[in-house]
Design a protein around this motif. Sequence first.
Motif, PDB file in Angstrom:
ATOM      1  N   ARG A   1     107.193 121.153 113.558  1.00 50.36           N
ATOM      2  CA  ARG A   1     107.080 122.594 113.708  1.00 50.36           C
ATOM      3  C   ARG A   1     108.074 123.328 112.822  1.00 50.36           C
ATOM      4  NH1 ARG A   1     104.331 124.523 118.246  1.00 50.36           N
ATOM      5  NH2 ARG A   1     105.902 126.132 118.600  1.00 50.36           N
TER       6      ARG A   1
ATOM      7  N   ALA B   1     106.288 123.538 109.662  1.00 47.22           N
ATOM      8  CA  ALA B   1     105.212 124.535 109.743  1.00 47.22           C
ATOM      9  C   ALA B   1     105.777 125.952 109.709  1.00 47.22           C
ATOM     10  CB  ALA B   1     104.410 124.332 111.030  1.00 47.22           C
TER      11      ALA B   1
ATOM     12  N   LEU C   1     107.006 127.262 112.621  1.00 47.72           N
ATOM     13  CA  LEU C   1     106.858 127.768 113.979  1.00 47.72           C
ATOM     14  C   LEU C   1     108.154 127.662 114.771  1.00 47.72           C
ATOM     15  CD1 LEU C   1     103.403 126.151 114.690  1.00 47.72           C
ATOM     16  CD2 LEU C   1     103.838 128.559 114.330  1.00 47.72           C
TER      17      LEU C   1
ATOM     18  N   CYS D   1     105.567 131.409 108.534  1.00 48.60           N
ATOM     19  CA  CYS D   1     104.702 130.222 108.531  1.00 48.60           C
ATOM     20  C   CYS D   1     103.413 130.449 107.764  1.00 48.60           C
ATOM     21  CB  CYS D   1     104.407 129.758 109.950  1.00 48.60           C
ATOM     22  SG  CYS D   1     103.615 130.979 110.963  1.00 48.60           S
ATOM     23  N   GLY D   2     102.926 131.689 107.717  1.00 50.60           N
ATOM     24  CA  GLY D   2     101.672 131.909 107.009  1.00 50.60           C
ATOM     25  C   GLY D   2     101.801 131.766 105.507  1.00 50.60           C
ATOM     26  N   LYS D   3     103.049 131.828 105.025  1.00 48.47           N
ATOM     27  CA  LYS D   3     103.235 131.849 103.573  1.00 48.47           C
ATOM     28  C   LYS D   3     103.720 130.516 103.020  1.00 48.47           C
ATOM     29  CE  LYS D   3     103.561 136.698 103.153  1.00 48.47           C
ATOM     30  NZ  LYS D   3     102.312 137.061 103.781  1.00 48.47           N
TER      31      LYS D   3
ATOM     32  N   VAL E   1     100.633 125.726 104.358  1.00 46.20           N
ATOM     33  CA  VAL E   1     100.546 124.568 105.236  1.00 46.20           C
ATOM     34  C   VAL E   1      99.326 124.720 106.126  1.00 46.20           C
ATOM     35  CG1 VAL E   1     101.648 123.510 107.210  1.00 46.20           C
ATOM     36  CG2 VAL E   1     103.024 124.224 105.311  1.00 46.20           C
TER      37      VAL E   1
ATOM     38  N   MET F   1      97.611 123.139 109.716  1.00 43.17           N
ATOM     39  CA  MET F   1      98.072 122.358 110.870  1.00 43.17           C
ATOM     40  C   MET F   1      96.942 122.110 111.865  1.00 43.17           C
ATOM     41  SD  MET F   1     101.523 122.872 112.881  1.00 43.17           S
ATOM     42  CE  MET F   1     101.926 122.149 114.431  1.00 43.17           C
TER      43      MET F   1
ATOM     44  N   PHE G   1      96.537 121.108 115.798  1.00 42.97           N
ATOM     45  CA  PHE G   1      97.348 121.083 117.002  1.00 42.97           C
ATOM     46  C   PHE G   1      96.853 120.026 117.979  1.00 42.97           C
ATOM     47  CE2 PHE G   1      99.949 124.881 116.532  1.00 42.97           C
ATOM     48  CZ  PHE G   1      99.311 125.508 115.487  1.00 42.97           C
TER      49      PHE G   1
ATOM     50  N   GLY H   1      90.206 131.849 108.790  1.00 42.41           N
ATOM     51  CA  GLY H   1      91.374 132.095 107.937  1.00 42.41           C
ATOM     52  C   GLY H   1      90.971 132.553 106.542  1.00 42.41           C
TER      53      GLY H   1
ATOM     54  N   ALA I   1      89.640 136.071 106.648  1.00 48.28           N
ATOM     55  CA  ALA I   1      90.704 137.053 106.892  1.00 48.28           C
ATOM     56  C   ALA I   1      91.504 137.316 105.623  1.00 48.28           C
ATOM     57  CB  ALA I   1      91.636 136.550 107.985  1.00 48.28           C
ATOM     58  N   ARG I   2      91.577 136.307 104.747  1.00 48.78           N
ATOM     59  CA  ARG I   2      92.313 136.509 103.492  1.00 48.78           C
ATOM     60  C   ARG I   2      91.382 136.988 102.381  1.00 48.78           C
ATOM     61  NH1 ARG I   2      95.089 131.914 105.273  1.00 48.78           N
ATOM     62  NH2 ARG I   2      93.632 130.597 104.123  1.00 48.78           N
TER      63      ARG I   2
ATOM     64  N   LYS J   1      91.191 124.972 104.221  1.00 45.11           N
ATOM     65  CA  LYS J   1      92.273 125.749 103.625  1.00 45.11           C
ATOM     66  C   LYS J   1      92.749 125.101 102.321  1.00 45.11           C
ATOM     67  CE  LYS J   1      96.631 127.808 104.964  1.00 45.11           C
ATOM     68  NZ  LYS J   1      97.662 127.943 105.948  1.00 45.11           N
TER      69      LYS J   1
END
Lengths: 166, 370
Positions: free
Chosen positions: B47, B50, B52, B72-74, B77, B79, B81, B99, B102-103, B150
Amino acid sequence: MLMTMFVPFTVTMIPNYLLISRIHLADNIWGVALPQLADVLGIFLIRQAMRGIPVSLIEAAKMEDISDRKIMTDIVLPLVKPAVISTGIIFFINSWNEYVWPVLILKTVDNYTLSLALQMFISSEGGTDFTVAMAVSVMTMSIPLILYIIFQRYIINTFASAGIKG
Amino acid sequence: MKNIVFDHVKKAYGKTVIIKDLNLEILPGERLILLGPSGCGKSTTLRMIAGLEEISGGDLYMDGVRVNDVPCGKRGVSMVFQNYAIYPHMTVKDNITYGLRARHGDPKEIERRLKDALEMLRLEPYADRKPKDLSGGQRQRGALARAIVKQADYFLLDEPLSNLDAQLRLHARKELVRIHEKYHNTMIYVTHDQVEAMTVANRIALMNGGDLVMLDTPANVYNHPEDIFAAKFIGSPSMNIVEASCGDGVLAIGEGRLTLPQAWADLVRSHPAADGTYMAGIRPEHLFVSHEPQPGRTLQGVIKYRENYGSRTGVYVEPLGTDQELIILTDEPLPENGSTINFGLDFNKFHLFDKETQKTLGDPAAAEAV
């Protein structure tokens, strides 16, 4: 926060009235609505629903570089939708049936809410006019009844899950 | 170079220190497994990569850049869970592409990546279903697909297979390796299952109590464990560790005496112990059962218990003169419980550990070479 729930309405009644009349909202429907916009029970119910969302869902969205605002609209709100709907219905029904606070604020008959209007036909001078009173009662209760029938599943689930920790 | 470097990294929650001083380099494109018992700090380490978890001390570098304060978004990575974290209110398709959409990615590109991922994980028939209509294995594949599209440089997995049944786990392991061979990103995987670690890893980072115990290939961790913890953690049933005294070319366990090969005798001489006792380690599969006693080569012991693993039997044996227990894995026919049997060990697969430090004395072949 929950402690505010324990403060009786009668305690805050007079100060609220004074406040509303000072800002010239007496005898106005907004004067009735404004002090009731934020309610602890509502906050509590929605908060409980949000606590049921696993943190990993939010973390997964954060990892995709999604802004907090977008997380709220795309992930959190759709998942608490049942709680929001049922809280909304409960509060709507409560406000619909309210008597004491509207009777304080509203003066002219034109501005009366239904519950106040109903009162006009019961034990008024000249005796109770049952026919009209019954008719107004049915009208008054019909809308909340229909809403409850439609949304009862949500309402029951919200109150049940607020008790059981997910 | 898409590597990850932990430089004296420390992690604490208030006064509680979880990770004291972690120094670890993860090589680009490798499959590294963080392995260890519950609470050893492996998920915390993952984490931290990541983003987090905050890093309490030290520096974390990804691809040469210090990322302690990068959100963490930049970090580039993806992940997976442990509980998959699939959005319950979206279909599988929407989950996978959320994702990317959204980008504001190119719709054609998104469509292409979605198709590839669905095909690779055999999710095409389930693309329009909601998570509640999927089985555990299908949800896990959905979570994997979301991470794959991703196409990030770093692929993190937090015990992704622990909620699957044994059969499915075998299958999913293979799939993960296949995915890694295709995309060749740097993959870091957390598990407490040592079989998973041995089969999937290029290297294993074995952790215990917040410390990195050993960082090496699965073969080395199995064949040359650095300490007793590493020796016991890998291998099922785990390695037998018994107290033994060594001296004058003889290994004594209880009443039994075994002749120590020259290389081992030399090693013992160069690492003298205060009372001549060491901890001896030998894996159950490297012990053999003998029909006749062979002085100097075999010991005698009483059979206490046995377990049938299907292909072989695990026998719990108490050597004479001691109350320690050894497990022997064998397919020889055995007398009943309570009888005495003769058994010996393969000195090529033998280990000696210092009683105090718990560390291995080393490899006699290496000592000989010197």
